[in-house]
Design a protein around this motif. Structure first.
Motif, PDB file in Angstrom:
ATOM      1  N   PHE A   2      11.949   8.487   3.949  1.00 52.97           N
ATOM      2  CA  PHE A   2      10.576   8.239   4.417  1.00 52.97           C
ATOM      3  C   PHE A   2      10.572   8.373   5.935  1.00 52.97           C
ATOM      4  CE2 PHE A   2      10.662   6.097   0.290  1.00 52.97           C
ATOM      5  CZ  PHE A   2       9.633   6.813  -0.307  1.00 52.97           C
TER       6      PHE A   2
ATOM      7  N   VAL B 180       5.088   8.819   5.633  1.00 54.60           N
ATOM      8  CA  VAL B 180       4.607   7.512   5.162  1.00 54.60           C
ATOM      9  C   VAL B 180       3.119   7.614   4.798  1.00 54.60           C
ATOM     10  CG1 VAL B 180       4.215   5.105   5.847  1.00 54.60           C
ATOM     11  CG2 VAL B 180       6.356   6.248   6.460  1.00 54.60           C
TER      12      VAL B 180
ATOM     13  N   LEU C 281       2.591   7.925   1.197  1.00 56.86           N
ATOM     14  CA  LEU C 281       2.674   6.649   0.475  1.00 56.86           C
ATOM     15  C   LEU C 281       1.370   5.875   0.627  1.00 56.86           C
ATOM     16  CD1 LEU C 281       6.216   5.211   1.316  1.00 56.86           C
ATOM     17  CD2 LEU C 281       5.393   6.089  -0.859  1.00 56.86           C
ATOM     18  N   ASP C 282       0.818   5.908   1.836  1.00 56.91           N
ATOM     19  CA  ASP C 282      -0.444   5.191   2.085  1.00 56.91           C
ATOM     20  C   ASP C 282      -1.548   5.732   1.172  1.00 56.91           C
ATOM     21  OD1 ASP C 282       0.645   3.527   3.974  1.00 56.91           O
ATOM     22  OD2 ASP C 282       0.165   4.860   5.650  1.00 56.91           O
TER      23      ASP C 282
ATOM     24  N   VAL D   9      -0.948   4.449  -2.324  1.00 59.87           N
ATOM     25  CA  VAL D   9      -1.297   3.022  -2.413  1.00 59.87           C
ATOM     26  C   VAL D   9      -2.818   2.870  -2.482  1.00 59.87           C
ATOM     27  CG1 VAL D   9      -1.305   0.832  -1.138  1.00 59.87           C
ATOM     28  CG2 VAL D   9       0.803   2.179  -1.278  1.00 59.87           C
TER      29      VAL D   9
ATOM     30  N   ALA E 169       3.358   0.394  -6.101  1.00 62.73           N
ATOM     31  CA  ALA E 169       3.251   1.325  -4.962  1.00 62.73           C
ATOM     32  C   ALA E 169       3.319   0.552  -3.645  1.00 62.73           C
ATOM     33  CB  ALA E 169       1.953   2.120  -5.056  1.00 62.73           C
ATOM     34  N   ARG E 170       2.664  -0.624  -3.616  1.00 58.11           N
ATOM     35  CA  ARG E 170       2.712  -1.441  -2.384  1.00 58.11           C
ATOM     36  C   ARG E 170       4.146  -1.903  -2.120  1.00 58.11           C
ATOM     37  NH1 ARG E 170      -2.576  -3.077  -3.613  1.00 58.11           N
ATOM     38  NH2 ARG E 170      -1.861  -4.583  -5.153  1.00 58.11           N
TER      39      ARG E 170
ATOM     40  N   GLY F  33       6.884  -0.299  -2.995  1.00 53.33           N
ATOM     41  CA  GLY F  33       7.604   0.877  -2.492  1.00 53.33           C
ATOM     42  C   GLY F  33       7.308   1.124  -1.024  1.00 53.33           C
ATOM     43  N   ARG F  34       6.045   0.996  -0.662  1.00 51.65           N
ATOM     44  CA  ARG F  34       5.630   1.221   0.737  1.00 51.65           C
ATOM     45  C   ARG F  34       6.268   0.175   1.651  1.00 51.65           C
ATOM     46  NH1 ARG F  34       3.702   0.652   5.653  1.00 51.65           N
ATOM     47  NH2 ARG F  34       2.235   2.198   6.396  1.00 51.65           N
ATOM     48  N   TYR F  35       6.331  -1.065   1.155  1.00 52.23           N
ATOM     49  CA  TYR F  35       6.918  -2.150   1.959  1.00 52.23           C
ATOM     50  C   TYR F  35       8.380  -1.825   2.283  1.00 52.23           C
ATOM     51  CZ  TYR F  35       8.082  -6.932   3.396  1.00 52.23           C
ATOM     52  OH  TYR F  35       8.498  -8.039   4.115  1.00 52.23           O
TER      53      TYR F  35
ATOM     54  N   ALA G 119       9.867   0.987   2.225  1.00 54.96           N
ATOM     55  CA  ALA G 119      10.041   2.228   2.995  1.00 54.96           C
ATOM     56  C   ALA G 119       9.839   1.991   4.483  1.00 54.96           C
ATOM     57  CB  ALA G 119       9.052   3.279   2.497  1.00 54.96           C
ATOM     58  N   THR G 120       9.195   0.885   4.818  1.00 52.95           N
ATOM     59  CA  THR G 120       8.806   0.718   6.234  1.00 52.95           C
ATOM     60  C   THR G 120       9.288  -0.584   6.874  1.00 52.95           C
ATOM     61  OG1 THR G 120       6.699  -0.157   5.442  1.00 52.95           O
ATOM     62  CG2 THR G 120       6.736   2.173   6.076  1.00 52.95           C
TER      63      THR G 120
END
Ligand SMILES: NC(=O)c1ccc[n+]([C@@H]2O[C@H](COP(=O)([O-])OP(=O)(O)OC[C@H]3O[C@@H](n4cnc5c(N)ncnc54)[C@H](OP(=O)(O)O)[C@@H]3O)[C@@H](O)[C@H]2O)c1
Length: 326
Positions: free
Chosen positions: A177, A243, A246-247, A250, A270-271, A273-275, A277-278
């Motif tokens: 990511f 990213v 991903l946003d 989400v 999805a949230r 996964g995003r968390y 990743a960042t």
């Protein structure tokens, strides 16, 4: 009961919840290795637990089962919980990470437990997700309980950083990511974390909230990919996923989530996964607004690079089954 809380005897009677999980199994073995009596309360049909553990079956979500099948009116010194939602969906997280724990804590108190060791997660320090709020809510109940407690908040597990080994072996690029350097962590092996959990019983300095990572410096996802290619003797190949993608996923799933509970669950995944990743899995310094590898405590000796080397040399990989979230 076998002794006063201030002077714990070497052999303690332990109720272990979640003993069939990745860390629960390691904790069961480490507790037995330390000479404790370990009673594992598991769902019916559980297999592969250590021979010298006592196995009791029932439902951790049912107060009557906790009372009659797990504790059975007997005395215990310590409760260790590695119980955790396998899906991370909001409903399951609140049912397991919060409600089942509140009920188990009540029963543990009745059984004379003086110390509770809880497997939590370092990410609850910056809560954005339902499962993090559920965990924090129980952490507060435990901290207010008057019992001694050790809330173990690990960084990242090896299994969660090994998911791309198969695709690399199949000749695909390592997925990153951003530029692969947005986050960093100091992961801890199952074996080392199991030993750390067991150590909480005899080291009275291990009380309160305990963030814990593995040995060595922190490293990024790009570094993990580099190790894999190095170990295979192949030139590194990366594919960077923005990213922003991903946003968009989400946001789309969040909008669709109003239509059905199934889609709501997908939106939460999805949230999650995003968390990851960042956000780095290191201690968060609210003063500087940065993650800090230097203040993230380390324990153990197993390294992720050696774990990768062992898997590439043919060691069995963990079967994550249908639930690959945690
Ligand atoms: N993955 C990471 O990198 C990471 C890092 C830091 C912290 N953590 C935290 O570590 C925890 C996960 O640890 P893990 O990977 O060892 O867990 P796991 O392998 O998913 O095991 C979960 C345990 O909870 C039990 N359980 C789940 N739902 C249940 C239910 N409805 N009724 C009874 N038992 C139930 C499971 O029993 P069954 O075997 O019967 O399903 C199993 O024993 C999570 O809290 C996560 O937030 C994870």
């Amino acid at each position: 009961m076998t002794g006063a809380p201030e002077d714990p005897p070497r052999r303690q009677r332990v109720m272990l919840l979640g003993g069939t999980g990745t860390i629960g199994r390691a904790a069961a073995q480490a507790l037995l290795d330390e000479g404790h009596e370990v009673v594992c309360f598991v769902r019916p049909g559980a297999a592969g637990l250590p021979d010298n553990a006592v196995i009791r079956t029932g439902q951790a979500t049912d107060v009557a089962s906790l009372r009659d099948d797990a504790f059975r009116g007997e005395g215990f010194d310590v409760m260790v919980s590695c119980l955790a939602s396998r899906s991370g969906s909001p409903e399951d997280a609140w049912a397991i990470d919060h409600r089942a724990h509140v009920m188990a804590l009540d029963e543990a108190r009745r059984a004379g437990v003086h110390h509770v060791v809880l497997l939590s997660a370092i990410c609850v320090q910056k809560p954005r997700l339902a499962f993090q709020h559920a965990k924090l809510a129980f952490e507060k109940v435990l901290a207010d309980s008057g019992l001694a407690y050790s809330i173990v908040r690990p960084t990242a597990y090896f299994k969660s950083l090994s998911g791309q080994i198969d695709r690399i072996r199949r000749g695909k690029p390592f997925l990153l990511f951003g530029d692969g350097q947005l986050t960093a962590t100091k992961p801890i092996s199952d074996h080392d974390l199991g030993r750390y959990i067991a150590l909480c019983l005899r080291d009275s300095s291990l009380r309160g909230i305990l963030p814990i990572g593995g040995p060595g410096p922190a490293f990024t996802p790009r570094q993990q990919g580099q190790w894999l290619f190095e170990l295979l003797g192949w030139p590194p190949r990366f594919r960077c996923v923005p990213v922003a993608m991903l946003d968009a996923i989400v946001a789309t799933l969040a909008a669709l989530g109003t239509l059905s509970p199934k889609l709501r669950e997908k939106a939460e995944l999805a949230r999650i996964g995003r968390y990851y990743a960042t956000e780095s899995m290191l201690t968060w310094d609210a003063g500087t607004g940065r993650y800090d590898a230097d203040t993230t405590p380390s324990f153990g000796s197993d390294t992720l690079r050696d774990h990768y080397a062992a898997i590439l040399a043919g060691a069995p990989e963990q079967d994550l089954g249908a639930h690959r979230v945690f």
